[in-house]
Scaffold this active site. Structure first.
Site, short mmCIF file in Angstrom:
data_model
loop_
_atom_site.label_atom_id
_atom_site.label_comp_id
_atom_site.label_asym_id
_atom_site.label_seq_id
_atom_site.Cartn_x
_atom_site.Cartn_y
_atom_site.Cartn_z
N ASP A 154 -5.75 5.98 0.25
CA ASP A 154 -4.64 5.27 0.91
C ASP A 154 -3.29 5.64 0.30
O ASP A 154 -3.10 5.50 -0.91
CB ASP A 154 -4.88 3.76 0.80
N ASP B 197 -7.49 9.88 -4.62
CA ASP B 197 -7.33 8.58 -4.01
C ASP B 197 -7.21 8.81 -2.48
O ASP B 197 -7.09 9.96 -2.04
CB ASP B 197 -6.06 7.94 -4.59
O1 LIG Z 1 -0.95 -3.30 0.80
C1 LIG Z 1 -2.05 -3.08 0.30
N1 LIG Z 1 -2.39 -1.84 -0.13
C2 LIG Z 1 -3.60 -1.57 -0.70
C3 LIG Z 1 -4.52 -2.56 -0.88
C4 LIG Z 1 -5.85 -2.35 -1.55
O2 LIG Z 1 -5.90 -1.02 -2.09
C5 LIG Z 1 -7.04 -0.35 -1.60
C6 LIG Z 1 -6.76 1.11 -1.45
O3 LIG Z 1 -7.11 1.70 -2.64
P1 LIG Z 1 -6.87 3.24 -2.98
O4 LIG Z 1 -5.40 3.42 -3.13
O5 LIG Z 1 -7.65 3.36 -4.25
O6 LIG Z 1 -7.43 4.07 -1.85
C7 LIG Z 1 -7.35 -0.99 -0.31
O7 LIG Z 1 -8.69 -0.75 0.08
C8 LIG Z 1 -7.05 -2.44 -0.62
O8 LIG Z 1 -8.12 -3.02 -1.32
C9 LIG Z 1 -4.18 -3.86 -0.41
O9 LIG Z 1 -4.97 -4.77 -0.50
N2 LIG Z 1 -2.96 -4.07 0.15
#
Ligand SMILES: O=c1[nH]cc([C@@H]2O[C@H](COP(=O)(O)O)[C@@H](O)[C@H]2O)c(=O)[nH]1
Length: 232
Positions: free
Chosen positions: A17, A15
């Site tokens: 974020d 992942d």
């Molecule tokens: O506070 C938030 N965190 C994360 C997201 C969402 O989660 C995604 C990140 O996903 P991942 O953890 O799969 O990278 C972002 O692109 C977004 O769509 C969001 O909307 N708001």
């Protein structure tokens, strides 16, 4: 769990974020800036429902939950403006760079599967391009035509695994996740999962679906999963 009980893997999917980069903090700031317009306060309860989802699905969650007088397009346009200011400043999280470089050095195939769209991904990774260039492929769930459903559905991990040239079985692919929706998705894909949760997450809620739970990627021991050990 004793390391002898852990599955031996040959590939890994990350992942982004809140796992590789410290962008969840920035998502919270960006979201609160939008909510300020309407005199509302962002909560962990709503954030945890959004995290990991496709951008449009996540926008729908907050519009519905907070009854915002905005369309998905209007919400995402506001996000875009704030993201352009904040996202290029994002830092790497502890242990991420060391682990990615190590797996790459030892030729363990690695990929990314993230809920992000390409615009957000470019902004977030602009300072870390060389590092993200070490991944064999990047699956952007918000735009990839093969990813029909975002996390918590397993689609993105199955698509990312299928794109490794040797098409490994799911039990050989280790997923690294920080968000509950991502742990659910890995479990649904039949893949072992290292969960590095936010301190606010309820760890008990997914104790049966995460293979191991770590406070930080710094604590990951590759040999526990049959991967090459770090150089001493
Ligand atoms: O506070 C938030 N965190 C994360 C997201 C969402 O989660 C995604 C990140 O996903 P991942 O953890 O799969 O990278 C972002 O692109 C977004 O769509 C969001 O909307 N708001």
């Amino acid at each position: 769990m004793a390391s002898t009980c852990l599955p031996k893997v040959t590939h890994a999917i990350f992942d982004v974020d809140g796992l590789i980069i410290d962008s969840e903090r920035l998502y919270t700031e960006v979201t609160q800036r939008i909510l300020d317009e309407f005199g509302k306060t962002f909560t962990w309860e709503i954030k945890s429902k959004q995290m990991g989802r496709k951008e449009t699905e996540s926008a729908k969650v907050i519009i519905d939950e907070m009854q915002l007088p905005l369309t998905v397009g209007e919400y995402l346009e506001r996000m875009r403006v704030h993201k352009e200011e904040l996202f290029p400043t994002v830092h790497l999280l502890p242990g991420a760079e060391k682990l990615i470089r190590h797996l790459h050095k030892y030729k363990v195939p690695i990929a990314v599967a993230t809920g992000s769209d390409s615009h957000g991904f470019e902004l977030k990774t602009s300072r870390h391009k060389e590092l993200f260039g070490l991944f064999q492929h990047i699956v952007l769930n918000s735009e990839d035509p093969e990813v029909r459903h975002g996390k918590p559905a397993p689609d993105c991990f199955l698509v990312a695994a299928k794109r490794f040239p040797d098409n490994p079985g799911p039990e050989r692919v280790l997923v690294f996740e920080d968000v509950p929706n991502g742990v659910e998705a890995a479990h649904a894909a039949g893949m072992p999962c290292v969960w590095v949760p936010d301190p606010q997450a309820d760890r008990d809620s997914l104790a049966d679906k995460a293979t191991v739970i770590l406070d930080s990627l710094e604590m990951f021991v590759p040999a526990d999963f049959g991967l090459p050990s770090y150089d001493s």
